[in-house]
Structure formats: C-alpha cells, structure tokens
Design a protein around this motif. Structure first.
Motif, PDB file in Angstrom:
ATOM      1  N   TYR A   1      -7.067   5.583   5.984  1.00 58.62           N
ATOM      2  CA  TYR A   1      -6.648   6.858   5.415  1.00 58.62           C
ATOM      3  C   TYR A   1      -7.824   7.583   4.755  1.00 58.62           C
ATOM      4  CZ  TYR A   1      -3.976  10.410   3.059  1.00 58.62           C
ATOM      5  OH  TYR A   1      -3.500  11.615   2.628  1.00 58.62           O
ATOM      6  N   PHE A   2      -8.613   6.848   3.977  1.00 58.30           N
ATOM      7  CA  PHE A   2      -9.721   7.451   3.234  1.00 58.30           C
ATOM      8  C   PHE A   2     -11.014   7.518   4.036  1.00 58.30           C
ATOM      9  CE2 PHE A   2      -7.100   6.431  -0.436  1.00 58.30           C
ATOM     10  CZ  PHE A   2      -7.304   7.533  -1.233  1.00 58.30           C
ATOM     11  N   GLY A   3     -11.151   6.674   5.045  1.00 58.78           N
ATOM     12  CA  GLY A   3     -12.442   6.569   5.715  1.00 58.78           C
ATOM     13  C   GLY A   3     -13.478   5.965   4.785  1.00 58.78           C
ATOM     14  N   SER A   4     -13.045   5.071   3.909  1.00 54.49           N
ATOM     15  CA  SER A   4     -13.895   4.489   2.871  1.00 54.49           C
ATOM     16  C   SER A   4     -14.013   2.983   3.049  1.00 54.49           C
ATOM     17  CB  SER A   4     -13.287   4.753   1.489  1.00 54.49           C
ATOM     18  OG  SER A   4     -13.100   6.116   1.276  1.00 54.49           O
TER      19      SER A   4
ATOM     20  N   CYS B   1       0.800  -1.217   0.000  1.00 55.07           N
ATOM     21  CA  CYS B   1       0.000   0.000   0.000  1.00 55.07           C
ATOM     22  C   CYS B   1       0.833   1.267   0.000  1.00 55.07           C
ATOM     23  CB  CYS B   1      -0.995  -0.008   1.140  1.00 55.07           C
ATOM     24  SG  CYS B   1      -0.299   0.341   2.737  1.00 55.07           S
ATOM     25  N   ARG B   2       2.102   1.201   0.380  1.00 55.52           N
ATOM     26  CA  ARG B   2       2.937   2.412   0.333  1.00 55.52           C
ATOM     27  C   ARG B   2       3.019   2.963  -1.078  1.00 55.52           C
ATOM     28  NH1 ARG B   2       8.008  -0.177   3.018  1.00 55.52           N
ATOM     29  NH2 ARG B   2       7.290  -1.634   1.490  1.00 55.52           N
TER      30      ARG B   2
ATOM     31  N   PHE C   1       0.311   8.514  -4.106  1.00 55.94           N
ATOM     32  CA  PHE C   1      -0.550   9.342  -4.940  1.00 55.94           C
ATOM     33  C   PHE C   1      -1.686  10.024  -4.176  1.00 55.94           C
ATOM     34  CE2 PHE C   1       1.019   6.386  -8.297  1.00 55.94           C
ATOM     35  CZ  PHE C   1       1.636   7.340  -9.083  1.00 55.94           C
ATOM     36  N   LEU C   2      -1.772   9.798  -2.897  1.00 51.49           N
ATOM     37  CA  LEU C   2      -2.948  10.269  -2.166  1.00 51.49           C
ATOM     38  C   LEU C   2      -3.114  11.780  -2.156  1.00 51.49           C
ATOM     39  CD1 LEU C   2      -3.130   7.764   0.777  1.00 51.49           C
ATOM     40  CD2 LEU C   2      -4.349   7.763  -1.387  1.00 51.49           C
ATOM     41  N   ASP C   3      -2.038  12.513  -2.302  1.00 52.72           N
ATOM     42  CA  ASP C   3      -2.171  13.965  -2.326  1.00 52.72           C
ATOM     43  C   ASP C   3      -2.825  14.455  -3.622  1.00 52.72           C
ATOM     44  OD1 ASP C   3       0.085  13.194  -3.810  1.00 52.72           O
ATOM     45  OD2 ASP C   3       1.081  15.114  -3.469  1.00 52.72           O
TER      46      ASP C   3
ATOM     47  N   HIS D   1      -3.051  -6.113   6.028  1.00 56.70           N
ATOM     48  CA  HIS D   1      -2.892  -4.799   6.646  1.00 56.70           C
ATOM     49  C   HIS D   1      -3.027  -3.668   5.623  1.00 56.70           C
ATOM     50  CE1 HIS D   1      -1.748  -6.500  10.467  1.00 56.70           C
ATOM     51  NE2 HIS D   1      -0.863  -7.272   9.853  1.00 56.70           N
ATOM     52  N   ASP D   2      -2.707  -3.940   4.347  1.00 56.03           N
ATOM     53  CA  ASP D   2      -2.778  -2.905   3.316  1.00 56.03           C
ATOM     54  C   ASP D   2      -4.171  -2.298   3.185  1.00 56.03           C
ATOM     55  OD1 ASP D   2      -0.104  -3.346   2.895  1.00 56.03           O
ATOM     56  OD2 ASP D   2      -0.354  -4.250   0.916  1.00 56.03           O
ATOM     57  N   PRO D   3      -5.210  -3.106   2.970  1.00 59.04           N
ATOM     58  CA  PRO D   3      -6.532  -2.485   2.830  1.00 59.04           C
ATOM     59  C   PRO D   3      -7.009  -1.807   4.111  1.00 59.04           C
ATOM     60  CG  PRO D   3      -6.694  -4.870   2.807  1.00 59.04           C
ATOM     61  CD  PRO D   3      -5.238  -4.540   2.737  1.00 59.04           C
ATOM     62  N   ILE D   4      -6.569  -2.292   5.246  1.00 58.93           N
ATOM     63  CA  ILE D   4      -6.934  -1.644   6.507  1.00 58.93           C
ATOM     64  C   ILE D   4      -6.324  -0.248   6.561  1.00 58.93           C
ATOM     65  CG2 ILE D   4      -6.643  -1.725   9.013  1.00 58.93           C
ATOM     66  CD1 ILE D   4      -6.864  -4.830   8.731  1.00 58.93           C
ATOM     67  N   GLU D   5      -5.051  -0.143   6.168  1.00 56.56           N
ATOM     68  CA  GLU D   5      -4.389   1.162   6.159  1.00 56.56           C
ATOM     69  C   GLU D   5      -5.044   2.103   5.147  1.00 56.56           C
ATOM     70  OE1 GLU D   5       0.087   3.035   5.633  1.00 56.56           O
ATOM     71  OE2 GLU D   5      -0.150   0.891   6.017  1.00 56.56           O
ATOM     72  N   ILE D   6      -5.396   1.584   3.980  1.00 51.39           N
ATOM     73  CA  ILE D   6      -6.057   2.396   2.955  1.00 51.39           C
ATOM     74  C   ILE D   6      -7.445   2.822   3.438  1.00 51.39           C
ATOM     75  CG2 ILE D   6      -7.069   2.277   0.639  1.00 51.39           C
ATOM     76  CD1 ILE D   6      -4.555   0.536  -0.072  1.00 51.39           C
ATOM     77  N   ARG D   7      -8.195   1.900   4.028  1.00 52.33           N
ATOM     78  CA  ARG D   7      -9.516   2.222   4.574  1.00 52.33           C
ATOM     79  C   ARG D   7      -9.406   3.331   5.612  1.00 52.33           C
ATOM     80  NH1 ARG D   7     -11.317  -1.424   9.109  1.00 52.33           N
ATOM     81  NH2 ARG D   7      -9.542  -0.282   9.904  1.00 52.33           N
TER      82      ARG D   7
END
Length: 173
Positions: free
Chosen positions: A39-42, A4-5, A10-12, A31-37
């Motif tokens: 960050y986005f609250g999605s 996920c790093r 590109f998140l900015d 852990h990747d989708p958890i971190e992405i979730r």
C-alpha cells in the motif's frame, strides 16, 4: 493482536509520500506487513510476539529481504531497548510505527524503549484497550515527544485504534 485492516482504517490521514520505513510491532500474519508494504511502497521491519503463527522468520527474511523490502525480526520488544537495537541493526529513520501488542503495558513499554527515536517518527498507530484509561496514558507520554492524538476508532468491538501525529518534526543537524 491487531491485523492490518485496523491500521489501514487510518491510511487516508497519513501522507504516503513521507513514508519510507514502517516499524510494525506484533503481526498477526506475515501477510499483514506485505499488504502494508504494498500500500505504501515502503520498507517494513516487523517484530512479532511469541504467539505468532510460528512461521520460520529466517526463511521468510531470506526470501523477502532486501528485494522485497520486508524484514521479519523474532524478538520480544518488551525485553530490550528498542532504540539501541534499532541503531545497531537498522540505523535509519522510522517514519511510521504500527503498535499492536496484546496489553497496553507492553505497547507502552515499547514506546518508552524507543527513546530518542520518537523524535523522528511522524505517525504512530496503536491498539488500545478502551477500558482502564489507556488512551490518556499514551497521549500523556507521546505529548512529551510532540505528538498529538488525531483520531480514535473502535475496531472489532474489542479494542480501539489511535492515531498520533508529530506536531513538529525535529530535525537533527
């Protein structure tokens, strides 16, 4: 596979308030989708390849869905029509697609199988082998669905990450 790093680089450039649902194809670790979730609250729906860590997705899914806004799907996305599967099992719009399968052919096959779902996706971040002209192949396909290439960055010296954004959001009446 991409961790996920690479996506987070590109998140900015992504409008967070527009992202309600993320489809992630090929995850290196749960852990990747958890971190992405987080960050986005999605909500995140994850598909992984058979060389994933072997964690029981039914157990994870039972623990994390729906309360945790994550669904793990144990399925080879290159062997099914993703648009049909999505409509039967999810039925909601995908805002962002994170695509990191090993091999450009597989990533391209998943994109093609999304069909009309590409009309509503706003962002696509895909891992690309810097050799063999993969960026131009993705750009050619995605431009037919009104996407433009926004950025291309090297990641980990082995591959590149490309960000595509919808140039014109298609609205269905």
């Amino acid at each position: 596979m991409v961790d996920c790093r690479a996506y987070l680089n590109f998140l900015d450039r992504v409008q967070h308030h527009e992202i309600d649902l993320i489809m992630q194809v090929s995850i290196k670790s749960f852990h990747d989708p958890i971190e992405i979730r987080d960050y986005f609250g999605s909500r995140v729906v994850c598909f992984h390849s058979d060389n994933w860590s072997g964690i029981n997705t039914n157990t994870l899914d039972a623990k994390l869905r729906p309360e945790q806004n994550i669904r793990f799907v144990d399925m080879d996305c290159t062997e099914v029509r993703m648009d049909s599967w999505w409509e039967e099992n999810e039925g909601v719009d995908i805002d962002t697609l994170l695509l990191g399968l090993d091999g450009g052919e597989k990533n391209l096959a998943v994109l093609k199988s999304l069909g009309h779902l590409l009309n509503k996706i706003e962002y696509i971040i895909v891992s690309i082998n810097p050799t063999e002209g993969w960026y131009s192949k993705f750009d050619k396909l995605l431009s037919q669905w009104d996407f433009e290439g926004i950025d291309l960055e090297s990641y980990s010296g082995r591959f590149q990450m490309a960000l595509f954004r919808k140039t014109m959001k298609v609205k269905q009446h």
